[in-house]
Design a protein around this motif. Structure first.
Motif, PDB file in Angstrom:
ATOM      1  N   LEU A 277       0.884  -1.383  -0.075  1.00  0.00           N
ATOM      2  CA  LEU A 277      -0.049  -0.119  -0.020  1.00  0.00           C
ATOM      3  C   LEU A 277       0.932   1.261  -0.022  1.00  0.00           C
ATOM      4  N   GLY A 278       0.303   2.348  -0.474  1.00  0.00           N
ATOM      5  CA  GLY A 278       0.927   3.648  -0.527  1.00  0.00           C
ATOM      6  C   GLY A 278       1.935   4.026  -1.459  1.00  0.00           C
ATOM      7  N   THR A 279       2.747   4.925  -1.288  1.00  0.00           N
ATOM      8  CA  THR A 279       3.621   5.356  -2.362  1.00  0.00           C
ATOM      9  C   THR A 279       4.856   5.839  -1.502  1.00  0.00           C
ATOM     10  N   GLY A 280       6.188   6.027  -2.377  1.00  0.00           N
ATOM     11  CA  GLY A 280       7.221   6.342  -1.414  1.00  0.00           C
ATOM     12  C   GLY A 280       8.080   5.197  -1.087  1.00  0.00           C
ATOM     13  N   SER A 281       9.334   5.452  -0.568  1.00  0.00           N
ATOM     14  CA  SER A 281      10.072   4.319  -0.130  1.00  0.00           C
ATOM     15  C   SER A 281       9.440   3.532   0.904  1.00  0.00           C
ATOM     16  N   VAL A 282       9.900   2.022   1.196  1.00  0.00           N
ATOM     17  CA  VAL A 282       9.248   1.609   2.421  1.00  0.00           C
ATOM     18  C   VAL A 282       9.716   2.080   3.595  1.00  0.00           C
ATOM     19  N   GLU A 283      10.866   2.808   3.920  1.00  0.00           N
ATOM     20  CA  GLU A 283      11.293   3.634   5.132  1.00  0.00           C
ATOM     21  C   GLU A 283      10.326   4.768   5.240  1.00  0.00           C
ATOM     22  N   GLU A 284       9.995   5.378   4.382  1.00  0.00           N
ATOM     23  CA  GLU A 284       8.923   6.553   4.736  1.00  0.00           C
ATOM     24  C   GLU A 284       7.657   6.010   4.814  1.00  0.00           C
ATOM     25  N   ARG A 285       7.295   4.979   4.195  1.00  0.00           N
ATOM     26  CA  ARG A 285       5.778   4.477   4.587  1.00  0.00           C
ATOM     27  C   ARG A 285       5.720   3.709   5.835  1.00  0.00           C
ATOM     28  N   ILE A 286       6.815   3.382   6.448  1.00  0.00           N
ATOM     29  CA  ILE A 286       6.690   2.639   7.706  1.00  0.00           C
ATOM     30  C   ILE A 286       6.911   3.892   8.934  1.00  0.00           C
ATOM     31  N   ALA A 287       7.756   4.730   8.684  1.00  0.00           N
ATOM     32  CA  ALA A 287       8.307   5.646   9.657  1.00  0.00           C
ATOM     33  C   ALA A 287       7.850   6.892   9.584  1.00  0.00           C
ATOM     34  N   GLN A 288       7.569   7.534   8.360  1.00  0.00           N
ATOM     35  CA  GLN A 288       7.617   9.088   8.125  1.00  0.00           C
ATOM     36  C   GLN A 288       6.096   9.222   7.479  1.00  0.00           C
ATOM     37  N   GLN A 289       5.087   8.303   7.444  1.00  0.00           N
ATOM     38  CA  GLN A 289       3.751   8.638   6.837  1.00  0.00           C
ATOM     39  C   GLN A 289       2.762   7.987   7.938  1.00  0.00           C
TER      40      GLN A 289
END
Length: 447
Positions: A277-289
């Motif tokens: 789900l979602g967009t952006g890096s995995v790191e961003e989706r886990i920690a910053q979104q």
């Protein structure tokens, strides 16, 4: 990259067998404070930790609790003259099992398989408790700095009485450095300092359409059912790509390289046919979104369901908040979104169930430099800084209560540890590295 001194390695290796034995003993105690049926087990767990602290040479040990709160253990090793005091934090309470029958081995019978120790709490967070105690044992109960061991008993319930406990025992808990062993590492051989955590807002949504349940054939068509309305409403929380579709929630970005989508799929157990789900890096989706999930729905079970229109239905949704957001503004954003999108004029009630603020640390200064060096030496690889998708509300509480202390967030888990899940486990070789790192850190912090 420096090596761990030989004397520290020998001291750690000497205490590890007993540490493993005592970790097994703690895992056997079902300290699920959130379940009233296990309140006495949680007290028994606190008493066990207190006994281990005394055996590790503590000058004083207390089992404390705020009014209505779980038992916490506070133990002291006084600072040699001129040396700082370090608080070592972990928690001894654990999550419910999620169904004992789903585990490969009994959740409260520690079982070793392929270099991992399986059991509820083996990683989260009784391994953190034993990392601290093994470190103190490696120094034969005489660490080179002052140590306050603080082992909480209600972290898995959101630490509801922690503020009161910290206020009541402020001077007894004050420290120059706070080491929180309740996060994780990106791999068993890659150490991490966690520098940001998402917040959490759990919200109960209830819709109503009828005064009472009625016959689905006689009235169905013109009259709708609340469960269908609830499903339509919950579907508006995400867009077609699976990104959160609630305006007003903070979204951040990250330049930190994260795991690949393939690695994430494997660690999370995502089915091969399912899109991420979602967009952006995995790191961003886990920690910053932000992220939103439906945790549960009150609805009739399929087996035995009657041919009626359900008049009222409700759901619990979990909203994870990016660093920089707040639980108050996020709750208002979600509440307004639900009100705008409620279908067919249904009755709507939205209430806050639980919350925890997001948090970000600035990993700068000599203490962070020493922590990176200790972790890198113990693991044999460079320390990384990472955001964590989970929520640890009490970290902000510690930072507010002890503003002069440097807070380090470490951990004894890895992506395969399955925190809160079925078959939770601890990688035993990584456990040794974590003890080595903490032992070296205390020596490094001695002035």
């Amino acid at each position: 990259m420096a090596d761990v001194p030989a004397d520290l390695q020998a001291a750690v290796d000497a205490v590890l067998p007993d540490a493993r034995r005592d970790l097994d003993g703690l895992v056997r105690i079902p300290s699920i404070w959130a379940d009233p049926a296990h309140r006495e087990d949680t007290r028994r767990s606190a008493d066990a930790v207190a006994t281990l602290a005394r055996e590790a040479g503590a000058a004083s040990v207390s089992v404390l609790s705020a009014e209505g709160g779980a038992p916490a253990v506070v133990a002291h090793w006084p600072a040699p003259e001129g040396q700082p005091t370090v608080m070592l934090y972990a928690h001894h309470d654990v999550q419910p099992t999620g169904g004992d029958e789903l585990w490969t081995s009994a959740p409260f019978e520690p079982t070793e398989r392929d270099g991992r120790l399986y059991g509820r709490g083996a990683a989260d967070d009784k391994a953190g408790v034993m990392t601290h105690l093994a470190t103190l044992r490696a120094y034969d109960g005489r660490p080179p700095v002052g140590v306050t061991l603080f082992v909480e008993g209600e972290e898995e319930s959101g630490s509801p009485t922690l503020s009161a406990l910290l206020a009541e025992h402020h001077d007894d808990l004050a420290a120059d450095v706070i080491v929180i062993a309740d996060a994780g590492n990106p791999a068993v051989d890659v150490p991490a300092l966690t520098t940001s955590l998402r917040g959490l807002t759990n919200i109960v949504v209830e819709v109503s359409m009828l005064e009472r349940a009625v016959h689905s054939g006689v009235y169905g068509g013109p009259a709708g059912d609340a469960l269908t309305a609830l499903c339509r409403l919950l579907a508006t929380l995400h867009d077609d790509k699976g990104s959160v579709a609630v305006p007003g929630l903070v979204r951040g970005s990250s330049e930190v390289p994260g795991m690949s989508e393939e690695q994430f799929r494997g660690d999370a157990g995502v089915l091969e046919c399912v899109d991420l789900l979602g967009t952006g890096s995995v790191e961003e989706r886990i920690a910053q979104q932000p992220a939103i999930a439906v945790l549960g729905i009150d609805a009739p079970a399929v087996e035995g369901a009657a041919n009626i229109l359900v008049h009222r239905a409700r759901a619990m949704i979990s909203v994870r908040l990016a660093p920089g957001d707040s639980t108050e503004s996020a709750f208002e954003a979600v509440r307004e979104h639900l009100a705008r999108n409620a279908p067919w004029g249904v009755g709507l009630e939205v209430s806050l169930h639980a919350s925890g603020e997001p948090f970000a640390l600035s990993p700068e200064g000599s203490v962070y430099d020493l922590a990176r060096e200790a972790l890198s030496a113990a693991f044999g690889s460079e320390t990384v800084e990472m955001g964590m998708g989970g929520t640890i509300p009490f970290i902000a509480e510690f930072a507010r209560t002890f503003p002069g202390a440097t807070v380090l967030v470490t951990g004894v888990g890895d992506p395969a540890s399955r925190w809160h899940g079925i078959d939770e486990s601890l990688h035993l070789a990584m456990f040794r590295r974590c003890v080595l790192a903490e032992t070296l850190l205390l020596r490094s912090l001695a002035r």
